[in-house]
Write a protein that holds these residues in place. Structure first.
Motif, PDB file in Angstrom:
ATOM      1  N   VAL A  70      80.424  62.297  44.807  1.00 52.23           N
ATOM      2  CA  VAL A  70      80.928  63.110  43.699  1.00 52.23           C
ATOM      3  C   VAL A  70      81.061  62.297  42.408  1.00 52.23           C
ATOM      4  CG1 VAL A  70      82.950  64.385  42.872  1.00 52.23           C
ATOM      5  CG2 VAL A  70      82.254  64.563  45.243  1.00 52.23           C
ATOM      6  N   ASP A  71      81.669  61.132  42.512  1.00 48.81           N
ATOM      7  CA  ASP A  71      82.008  60.390  41.288  1.00 48.81           C
ATOM      8  C   ASP A  71      80.787  59.991  40.467  1.00 48.81           C
ATOM      9  OD1 ASP A  71      84.985  60.160  41.264  1.00 48.81           O
ATOM     10  OD2 ASP A  71      84.557  59.443  43.265  1.00 48.81           O
ATOM     11  N   PRO A  72      79.733  59.470  41.093  1.00 51.46           N
ATOM     12  CA  PRO A  72      78.556  59.139  40.283  1.00 51.46           C
ATOM     13  C   PRO A  72      77.947  60.361  39.588  1.00 51.46           C
ATOM     14  CG  PRO A  72      78.438  58.022  42.388  1.00 51.46           C
ATOM     15  CD  PRO A  72      79.587  58.962  42.476  1.00 51.46           C
ATOM     16  N   VAL A  73      78.001  61.522  40.249  1.00 57.23           N
ATOM     17  CA  VAL A  73      77.443  62.730  39.619  1.00 57.23           C
ATOM     18  C   VAL A  73      78.275  63.091  38.388  1.00 57.23           C
ATOM     19  CG1 VAL A  73      77.011  65.204  39.934  1.00 57.23           C
ATOM     20  CG2 VAL A  73      76.451  63.602  41.770  1.00 57.23           C
ATOM     21  N   ARG A  74      79.580  63.064  38.540  1.00 58.22           N
ATOM     22  CA  ARG A  74      80.462  63.348  37.391  1.00 58.22           C
ATOM     23  C   ARG A  74      80.195  62.331  36.286  1.00 58.22           C
ATOM     24  NH1 ARG A  74      85.881  66.038  38.674  1.00 58.22           N
ATOM     25  NH2 ARG A  74      86.551  64.806  36.896  1.00 58.22           N
ATOM     26  N   TYR A  75      80.112  61.066  36.691  1.00 64.16           N
ATOM     27  CA  TYR A  75      79.914  59.996  35.709  1.00 64.16           C
ATOM     28  C   TYR A  75      78.627  60.219  34.923  1.00 64.16           C
ATOM     29  CZ  TYR A  75      79.349  55.337  33.733  1.00 64.16           C
ATOM     30  OH  TYR A  75      79.193  54.296  32.863  1.00 64.16           O
ATOM     31  N   PHE A  76      77.555  60.480  35.645  1.00 66.31           N
ATOM     32  CA  PHE A  76      76.263  60.622  34.974  1.00 66.31           C
ATOM     33  C   PHE A  76      76.283  61.787  33.983  1.00 66.31           C
ATOM     34  CE2 PHE A  76      72.152  62.742  34.655  1.00 66.31           C
ATOM     35  CZ  PHE A  76      71.412  61.716  34.098  1.00 66.31           C
ATOM     36  N   LEU A  77      76.804  62.936  34.441  1.00 63.29           N
ATOM     37  CA  LEU A  77      76.748  64.111  33.564  1.00 63.29           C
ATOM     38  C   LEU A  77      77.535  63.880  32.275  1.00 63.29           C
ATOM     39  CD1 LEU A  77      77.025  67.040  36.135  1.00 63.29           C
ATOM     40  CD2 LEU A  77      74.991  66.231  34.953  1.00 63.29           C
ATOM     41  N   ILE A  78      78.688  63.262  32.410  1.00 62.25           N
ATOM     42  CA  ILE A  78      79.508  63.060  31.209  1.00 62.25           C
ATOM     43  C   ILE A  78      78.948  61.919  30.359  1.00 62.25           C
ATOM     44  CG2 ILE A  78      81.850  62.549  30.375  1.00 62.25           C
ATOM     45  CD1 ILE A  78      81.578  65.279  31.714  1.00 62.25           C
ATOM     46  N   ARG A  79      78.410  60.895  31.008  1.00 67.89           N
ATOM     47  CA  ARG A  79      77.901  59.748  30.260  1.00 67.89           C
ATOM     48  C   ARG A  79      76.609  60.056  29.522  1.00 67.89           C
ATOM     49  NH1 ARG A  79      75.712  57.166  27.549  1.00 67.89           N
ATOM     50  NH2 ARG A  79      75.351  54.931  27.361  1.00 67.89           N
ATOM     51  N   ASP A  80      75.779  60.904  30.135  1.00 70.31           N
ATOM     52  CA  ASP A  80      74.437  61.029  29.585  1.00 70.31           C
ATOM     53  C   ASP A  80      74.211  62.237  28.683  1.00 70.31           C
ATOM     54  OD1 ASP A  80      73.883  58.725  31.201  1.00 70.31           O
ATOM     55  OD2 ASP A  80      71.786  59.220  30.851  1.00 70.31           O
ATOM     56  N   MET A  81      75.243  63.038  28.449  1.00 71.33           N
ATOM     57  CA  MET A  81      75.027  64.108  27.469  1.00 71.33           C
ATOM     58  C   MET A  81      75.824  63.810  26.218  1.00 71.33           C
ATOM     59  SD  MET A  81      75.450  68.227  27.496  1.00 71.33           S
ATOM     60  CE  MET A  81      73.878  68.691  28.160  1.00 71.33           C
ATOM     61  N   VAL A  82      75.098  63.671  25.105  1.00 71.43           N
ATOM     62  CA  VAL A  82      75.771  63.556  23.818  1.00 71.43           C
ATOM     63  C   VAL A  82      76.238  64.964  23.513  1.00 71.43           C
ATOM     64  CG1 VAL A  82      75.446  63.095  21.371  1.00 71.43           C
ATOM     65  CG2 VAL A  82      74.286  61.681  23.078  1.00 71.43           C
ATOM     66  N   LEU A  83      77.539  65.146  23.419  1.00 69.63           N
ATOM     67  CA  LEU A  83      78.064  66.492  23.333  1.00 69.63           C
ATOM     68  C   LEU A  83      77.485  67.229  22.127  1.00 69.63           C
ATOM     69  CD1 LEU A  83      79.762  67.370  25.576  1.00 69.63           C
ATOM     70  CD2 LEU A  83      81.718  67.443  24.090  1.00 69.63           C
ATOM     71  N   GLY A  84      76.964  68.415  22.384  1.00 72.26           N
ATOM     72  CA  GLY A  84      76.361  69.178  21.303  1.00 72.26           C
ATOM     73  C   GLY A  84      74.848  69.153  21.390  1.00 72.26           C
ATOM     74  N   GLN A  85      74.298  68.074  21.962  1.00 68.20           N
ATOM     75  CA  GLN A  85      72.829  68.001  22.048  1.00 68.20           C
ATOM     76  C   GLN A  85      72.349  68.316  23.460  1.00 68.20           C
ATOM     77  OE1 GLN A  85      71.571  64.145  20.647  1.00 68.20           O
ATOM     78  NE2 GLN A  85      72.972  64.254  18.921  1.00 68.20           N
TER      79      GLN A  85
END
Ligand code: MSP
Length: 631
Positions: A320-335
């Motif tokens: 779970v944690d790596p999936v959460r990490y990746f999604l939040i880390r890799d999306m520049v919010l808004g783009q």
């Protein structure tokens, strides 16, 4: 009414139950969860709402296809969302279903009020209706006669319906958006809405005749009609917190701090919803924030394209944690952001397995081996130790600021950069060697590294709650605050879990993007492999670095290219301190004509990525010797 400063009410869209949740749905929900956890950790009173949108044509059609009643279909589908959120460790305070009785009653109450106030009227209407969007389109809004979202021709429908006088709020809304810059974020979406409002706003059709669609909330003033699904769904944000049923509760939470949405539902949230609220006499939410889409191979995920990434499959594979990490880390919010498993693994290996995991295992191994597993004392801190401490002390301030500005990807990057700096610090102090000469001094180094790690981990806890809780549980502390010195010397370090084992990667196949081989317009400037082979790119290690006197931008570097030592001059002093450069593995062009810059010979050029004011060195992600060819 209104929030005291400790109240934090956040919502996600309520998801249609015509399909199972995918990464896009998971993203908004995880984002809301990270913010909720962060605010709870700050001592704020949080209400986090998510749920499902169960009425409307899409759901009715899905039920029909499954050969069951719509409510049975909803009961079956809702479980997928609830289970997925549970697995993803989502800490929502409430889960709304729009088929819940209290919601239906509250929606009818609002409709009755608006009808009595003359905000709703009856009218015969013909228009272009897109089933996918569940809304009518004006001819102007259609692109080549098709719905711009679903690229399908809408049906032309003529019938009696009920309309909400949305048009009369147009000027008010434009003015409200202009006067409240934080209302719609990011700015690009705000401009999009203002652009949309340059055209005349129509009234909103808020009913569907039962003869065409029976699956919905019945209008309280005409039993032959049900409520338009968006009018019903948007009201979830107030019915879930007791609107028209529990005033105390409603007044405690409303107005929402954030409605998080995807960019696909900006018009409904930024035009329909505020005008509905205005007509009902309810204050506006503080911020509606629209994030971009997760794309797969540059296209939006959709069932018809069969490119859906299901969150549970990923969790089962990587946790779970790596999936959460990746999604939040890799999306520049808004783009928009592109999802590939390859990118996921790369991020996982570099940030989590390497930077974070290595630091954890280095610290614990050294403390176990040399200090009987007891946290050593911070006895002899020197200047370099003090610097780590200072950085650790200022880290929470900068991270909190970024989170409050919803720049979560930057917040995470700031923490990981700090973790990397502790790894570098360990390399400079070399506690594994130092311990043979000076055990006290080594103790200080390990205390400093461990306390820095604890603070970094604590800041990542909202993003990776499971693993970080396990990790922090092993640290003996006076209190688990983000304050330097709370790590207790002389106490045993608990068993540290293996956090993020490296994922082995197979060689990746490169899929051609287009079926045909015709060169596109972009391809005209392509270079051949022979052109590329002329440029010799190799990895090189930076041995020494210093500023070039009397210049603002130049650093003089001594590098090891595997074969020889060279000197290069690089214009990166705005972005990197000389000390930061030492030990870095960079990429250099080695067959450039040498030049002299400010009287200093430069034999080669390093590679860096630049966008706007930001510059980052191109480096080798994992360990590799100097002299490795790059290509
Ligand atoms: N039921 C409506 C929303 C009503 S809110 C009062 C709806 N539901 S939906 O199931 O289609 O989900 C929409 C939301 O899911 C998007 O706004 C977004 O938050 C999320 N995502 C769905 N697909 C997405 C991506 N590919 N990428 C990122 N998020 C997207 O619309």
């Amino acid at each position: 009414m209104n929030n005291t400063k400790n109240i934090f009410y956040i919502t996600t869209p309520i998801y249609y139950v015509n399909d199972k949740p995918h990464i896009g749905h998971a993203y908004t929900t995880i984002l809301a969860d990270v913010l909720s956890r962060f605010h709870r950790a700050q001592g704020n009173d949080v209400f986090f709402l998510t749920g499902v949108d169960e009425h409307g044509q899409k759901v009715q059609q899905a039920a029909l296809k499954a050969g069951i009643k719509p409510k049975d279909h909803c009961d079956r589908m809702v479980v997928h969302f609830q289970k997925t959120w549970e697995k993803l460790e989502i800490t929502n305070d409430f889960f709304i279903r729009t088929t819940d009785d209290y919601h239906k009653k509250a929606v009818q109450n609002v409709l009755r009020d608006l009808w009595n106030k003359g905000e709703i009227y009856e009218h015969e209407y013909g228009g272009f209706y897109c089933v996918g969007c569940e809304r009518f389109y004006t001819t102007k809004e259609l692109v080549d006669g098709k719905c711009p979202q679903h690229l399908k021709e809408p049906e032309y429908i003529k019938e009696k319906n009920y309309f909400f006088r949305m048009s009369k709020y147009q000027d008010w809304l434009v003015d409200y958006i202009n006067r409240n810059p934080g209302f719609i974020q990011p700015e690009s979406r705000r401009n999009e809405v203002l652009g949309f409002l340059k055209n005349k706003l129509e009234d909103l059709c808020i009913s569907r005749p039962k003869s065409r669609l029976s699956w919905g909330i019945e209008l309280p003033f005409d039993k032959d009609f049900v409520t338009y699904v968006w009018f019903d769904a948007l009201l979830n944000y107030v019915t879930a917190i007791g609107y028209k049923q529990d005033d105390a509760k409603f007044n405690k939470w409303w107005p929402a701090n954030y409605h998080l949405i995807g960019k696909d539902i900006v018009t409904t949230h930024c035009v329909y919803w505020p005008t509905m609220l205005k007509a009902a006499g309810i204050p506006m939410p503080k911020t509606i924030f629209a994030h971009g889409w997760w794309l797969v191979d540059e296209t939006k995920m959709s069932k018809s394209l069969q490119n859906i990434v299901k969150p549970l499959d990923l969790i089962d594979k990587y946790g779970v944690d790596p999936v959460r990490y990746f999604l939040i880390r890799d999306m520049v919010l808004g783009q928009d952001a592109n999802f590939t498993e390859e990118m996921f693994i790369r991020r996982y290996n570099s940030d989590l397995a390497n930077d974070f995991g290595n630091l954890v295992s280095r610290i614990s191994t050294l403390i176990r081996k040399n200090y009987d597993n007891l946290i050593p004392r911070e006895d002899k801190p020197d200047e370099i130790d003090e610097e780590v401490r200072k950085n650790a002390e200022s880290l929470p301030i900068s991270v909190h600021k970024l989170i409050n500005e919803l720049r979560l990807y930057e917040a995470i990057e700031t923490v990981i950069a700090f973790v990397r700096s502790i790894n570098r610090y360990m390399e400079i102090q070399q506690p594994w060697k130092l311990v043979k000469q000076d055990k006290e001094k080594t103790g200080s180094v390990l205390y400093t590294a461990a306390e820095g790690l604890r603070i970094a981990a604590k800041l990542l806890e909202p993003v990776m709650p499971g693993k970080i809780a396990d990790l922090l549980g092993a640290f003996p502390v006076h209190s688990d605050k983000l304050i330097w010195g709370n790590l207790k010397s002389g106490q045993p370090l608990g068993q540290l879990p293996i956090l993020f084992p490296r994922v082995q990667t197979k060689k990746l196949e490169h899929k051609p993007k287009k079926a045909d081989n015709k060169p596109s317009e972009k391809d005209i400037n392509l270079v051949t492999i022979d052109d590329f082979a002329k440029i010799k790119l190799v990895t090189a290690k930076v041995m020494e670095a210093e500023r070039v006197p009397d210049t603002a931008k130049l650093l003089k570097l001594q590098i090891d290219t595997g074969k020889e030592h060279r000197q290069i001059v690089a214009g990166i002093a705005d972005h990197y301190e000389p000390e930061q450069m030492i030990g870095k593995t960079i990429v250099v062009v080695t067959n450039l004509q040498p030049v002299t810059i400010r009287g200093i010979k430069s034999n080669g050029m390093l590679l860096a990525a630049k966008k706007g004011k930001k510059l980052r060195l191109v480096t080798a992600m994992d360990d590799i010797e100097p002299g490795a060819s790059v290509g």
